[in-house]
Scaffold this motif. Structure first.
Motif, short mmCIF file in Angstrom:
data_model
loop_
_atom_site.label_atom_id
_atom_site.label_comp_id
_atom_site.label_asym_id
_atom_site.label_seq_id
_atom_site.Cartn_x
_atom_site.Cartn_y
_atom_site.Cartn_z
N GLU A 7 0.76 -1.37 0.02
CA GLU A 7 0.04 -0.15 0.12
C GLU A 7 0.97 1.51 -0.19
OE1 GLU A 7 -2.65 1.97 3.25
OE2 GLU A 7 -3.64 0.19 2.51
N SER A 8 1.84 1.39 0.83
CA SER A 8 2.82 2.48 1.00
C SER A 8 3.38 2.92 -0.45
CB SER A 8 3.87 2.23 1.89
OG SER A 8 4.60 1.30 1.78
N VAL A 9 4.04 1.95 -1.10
CA VAL A 9 4.44 2.35 -2.41
C VAL A 9 3.59 2.75 -3.35
CG1 VAL A 9 5.96 0.99 -4.31
CG2 VAL A 9 6.54 0.60 -1.82
N ALA A 10 2.43 1.73 -3.28
CA ALA A 10 1.37 2.13 -4.34
C ALA A 10 0.91 3.78 -4.28
CB ALA A 10 0.03 1.36 -4.06
N TRP A 11 0.64 4.13 -2.88
CA TRP A 11 0.39 5.31 -2.47
C TRP A 11 1.35 6.44 -3.22
CZ3 TRP A 11 2.36 9.56 -0.06
CH2 TRP A 11 1.35 10.67 0.63
N LEU A 12 2.52 6.27 -3.05
CA LEU A 12 3.73 7.09 -3.45
C LEU A 12 3.55 7.14 -5.08
CD1 LEU A 12 6.30 8.56 -3.29
CD2 LEU A 12 7.56 6.75 -3.35
N ILE A 13 3.53 5.93 -5.76
CA ILE A 13 3.45 5.93 -7.22
C ILE A 13 2.13 6.63 -7.62
CG2 ILE A 13 3.31 4.25 -9.16
CD1 ILE A 13 5.77 4.31 -8.18
N GLY A 14 1.13 6.50 -7.00
CA GLY A 14 -0.43 7.01 -7.55
C GLY A 14 0.03 8.65 -7.55
N TRP A 15 0.50 9.10 -6.41
CA TRP A 15 0.67 10.42 -6.35
C TRP A 15 1.66 11.26 -7.37
CZ3 TRP A 15 -2.85 13.73 -4.83
CH2 TRP A 15 -3.66 13.19 -4.00
#
Length: 663
Positions: free
Chosen positions: A130-138
């Motif tokens: 989730e944390s990496v996905a949140w970073l990539i999403g933004w």
């Protein structure tokens, strides 16, 4: 959480660390992949409207080509030829196209296996956490927002050229300076962003059709350059290829440096992956669409490069308007209007490609609970996320109206390279340590529970798997050999498989660390050799040992049933994904270093015979003409006032001046 599913975790133990452990687990928890069975059931049971399944291969090619071929190609050929590649410009585009194809292969596999909105964000959530996905999403949201605003502000100057000059636009479209604030507003850019956002709200098929028309006009302009330029080249004898310093005047290093520059001309095909949920047959059409779009772009780039590099010697190219100037040198000044039309249509098509993925990423993040549910609403009539589209459109329009975001344009490349890197890592994870979570039908769960209890009594190492994660199952509920029976029958299967997954997981992580060390230290030329070479050796050892280990060990059998089966499989794993990671990380690290050491050595002076003379700026009075200075100001971050004050002078008669670049 809507359609979202996660792997179940073990119950929390009592104590003060429970809350902290729960928070850490929430950061690394992974999204449940949408298999064919689960996606169909969830779509039928969900109360939300679904995105329209309306796109075919033709639509995907239109999106990919339109998003990739921007106005940069009309300028990039002159800059790269003068500074890096020379007549070998087409080879630089070919090398960059091959490097971009590595990322395209990775995107094709993940998009066909996980055809859901969100692109790299979605893949990161499934494979990493989730944390990496949140970073990539933004990072992707910022990339498309800033990229769209930058492109929009570049349209009005080109439109002005069509109407006769810089100040020829109507007053309500022309750029204006706000007195006292020193802010240049661009109403034309804001209006274009709002118009494109409104078009995207009508429907995905309608907006893609409009983008296809605009892209066709751009491609026609490029065909004009290729056909008429080729005719001029044959009639004039291709003077650009008859030089005394050969086909590769800057050497192989210069040609590779040119490839690193033109690599960013291929950014845009990833927009195709963001529409995966709206494709009729994603397993077949997504790989074909991505591959076809990239192949078309590479072919057009190379043909234009071959023609322009042959019409004019590379050191005589105009870095701002290389194509128009090349035609003007052969008496076709009127060709500038056709080329300007191509640049305007290219910018408009790229603007649509920048605004299209944004709302779908917001929608995916809202579905997963990382953003308010407001962004996940889909219009019943148009079957597109209208609220997200209007939100991103208004934000981009405000940026385009008030701010000169060209200084932030580098963030577009940062977001893209981060996404490319993460997609390649996700391919390695999918092949060697794929996530085990999958929805289990209730009828099958009862059978699994019964078997686990039955065999746990005589197999002490076999744990009861109720409420635990299970490997992916094939579609439907038909199971020929349940996992538990397979574990009992093979005895040591559990231990060997667990060991293989641990080795593969650690190897993937250490390989990425090796890539980071090697690229960082190799790019830090200011370090002394005593420190630099040993660290490069450590990074190289980690990289190559990781490649050898991943090549030797078996890939996970669960990859065959991961997500939607029957799609594209990335070839040459693990070599291709690791090569993709290396290239993207190297470019990412060097984005901020090129501007610090490029224009530092001197100036190349060429006479009419093409002979090279190196003139040091301190010893001789050598200046660069203003048009080159303006390109340097944009390209390398020099101050425009200083660069524009330079005047062109002639030494020993007529000379041609070009920059000597350090690779």
């Amino acid at each position: 959480m809507g359609e979202m599913g996660f792997a179940a975790t073990k119950p929390e133990t009592s104590g003060g660390g429970g809350l902290v452990g729960k928070g850490l687990r929430s950061m690394v928890r992974r999204r449940q992949v949408d298999s064919e069975n689960s996606s169909s059931s969830s779509s039928s049971s969900s109360g939300h409207h679904q995105l329209a399944k309306a796109l075919s291969v033709t639509h995907l090619i239109s999106i990919g080509v339109g998003s990739t071929i921007g106005a940069g190609v009309y300028i990039l050929v002159g800059t790269v030829a003068r500074e890096h590649s020379g007549p070998a410009l087409a080879i630089s585009f070919l090398i960059a196209g091959i490097a971009a194809a590595l990322s395209a292969f990775c995107y094709a596999e993940l998009a066909s296996r996980c055809p859901s909105a969100g692109s790299a964000y979605h893949y990161s959530y499934i494979c990493v956490g989730e944390s990496v996905a949140w970073l990539i999403g933004w990072a992707l949201i910022l990339e498309y927002t800033i990229g769209g605003s930058t492109v929009a502000r570049g349209i009005s100057p080109n439109l002005a050229l069509l109407f006769g000059g810089e100040n020829s636009l109507p007053i309500f479209l022309a750029r204006q300076t706000i007195p006292g604030l020193d802010i240049v507003v661009d109403p034309c850019a804001a209006i274009l962003v709002l118009v494109v956002s409104g078009l995207l709200c009508i429907g995905i098929k309608e907006s893609t059709f409009a983008q296809g028309i605009i892209t066709s006009a751009n491609v026609c302009a490029m065909f004009f350059v290729i056909i008429f330029g080729g005719y001029l080249g044959f009639t004039s004898g291709w003077p650009g290829y008859k030089l005394s310093d050969g086909y590769i005047p800057f050497g192989v290093n210069g040609m590779l440096a040119g490839s690193a520059t033109v690599f960013f001309a291929y950014i845009g095909f990833d927009s195709v992956a963001s529409t995966a949920e709206e494709v009729k047959n994603p397993q077949r059409d997504l790989p074909l669409g991505i591959a076809s779009a990239l192949s078309i772009c590479c072919t057009l780039y190379m043909l234009v490069s071959i023609v322009i590099a042959g019409l004019v010697p590379y050191f005589a190219m105009d870095p701002d308007t290389p194509i128009s100037s090349a035609f003007a040198s052969h008496g076709m000044q009127w060709a500038a209007y056709i080329i300007t039309v191509g640049a305007v249509t290219a910018l408009c098509s790229t603007l649509m490609g920048s605004l299209l993925p944004q709302p779908r990423i917001l929608m995916a993040m809202a579905r997963d609970g990382l953003l308010p549910s407001f962004f996940s609403d889909i219009s019943k009539k148009s079957q597109v996320p209208v609220k997200s589209t209007l939100t991103t459109g208004v934000a981009s329009a405000i940026l385009a109206f008030f701010m000169d975001v060209s200084q932030l344009a580098g963030m577009v490349s940062v977001g893209t390279l981060l996404a490319f890197t993460m997609v390649a890592i996700c391919v390695l994870i999918l092949r060697y340590v794929p996530p085990d979570e999958a929805p289990v039908p209730s009828s099958l769960q009862e059978f699994v529970d019964a078997v686990s209890v039955q065999y746990a009594s005589f197999h002490p190492k076999l744990e009861i798997l109720k409420d635990e994660t299970l490997p992916l199952l094939d579609k439907g509920v038909t199971v020929q050999l349940p996992l538990i029976l397979k574990q009992v029958a093979e005895g040591s299967y559990t231990l060997s498989e667990e060991k293989r997954r641990k080795i593969a997981g650690w190897t993937i992580m250490l390989t990425c660390v090796g890539v980071l060390i090697l690229t960082s230290i190799a790019s830090s030329v200011q370090l002394s050799g005593i420190i630099r070479f040993p660290l490069c050796g450590v990074g190289g050892a980690l990289l190559f040992s990781g490649l050898i280990v991943l090549t030797c060990i078996d890939q996970d059998e669960a990859r065959h049933t991961f997500g939607h089966v029957g799609g594209f499989n990335c070839p040459f794993v693990p070599l291709l994904p690791i090569g993709c990671i290396f290239i993207n990380v190297y470019l990412l690290i060097n984005l901020g270093l090129i501007t610090k050491r490029s224009v530092s050595l001197g100036v190349i002076i060429r006479d009419d015979r093409g002979e090279v003379k190196l003139a040091a700026c301190r010893k001789q009075e050598v200046y660069i003409e203003p048009i080159v200075g303006k390109a340097l100001a944009v390209r390398f971050g020099l101050e425009l006032a200083k660069a524009s004050s330079m005047e062109r002078v002639c030494l020993n008669g007529k000379v041609q001046i070009g920059l000597y670049m350090e690779a």
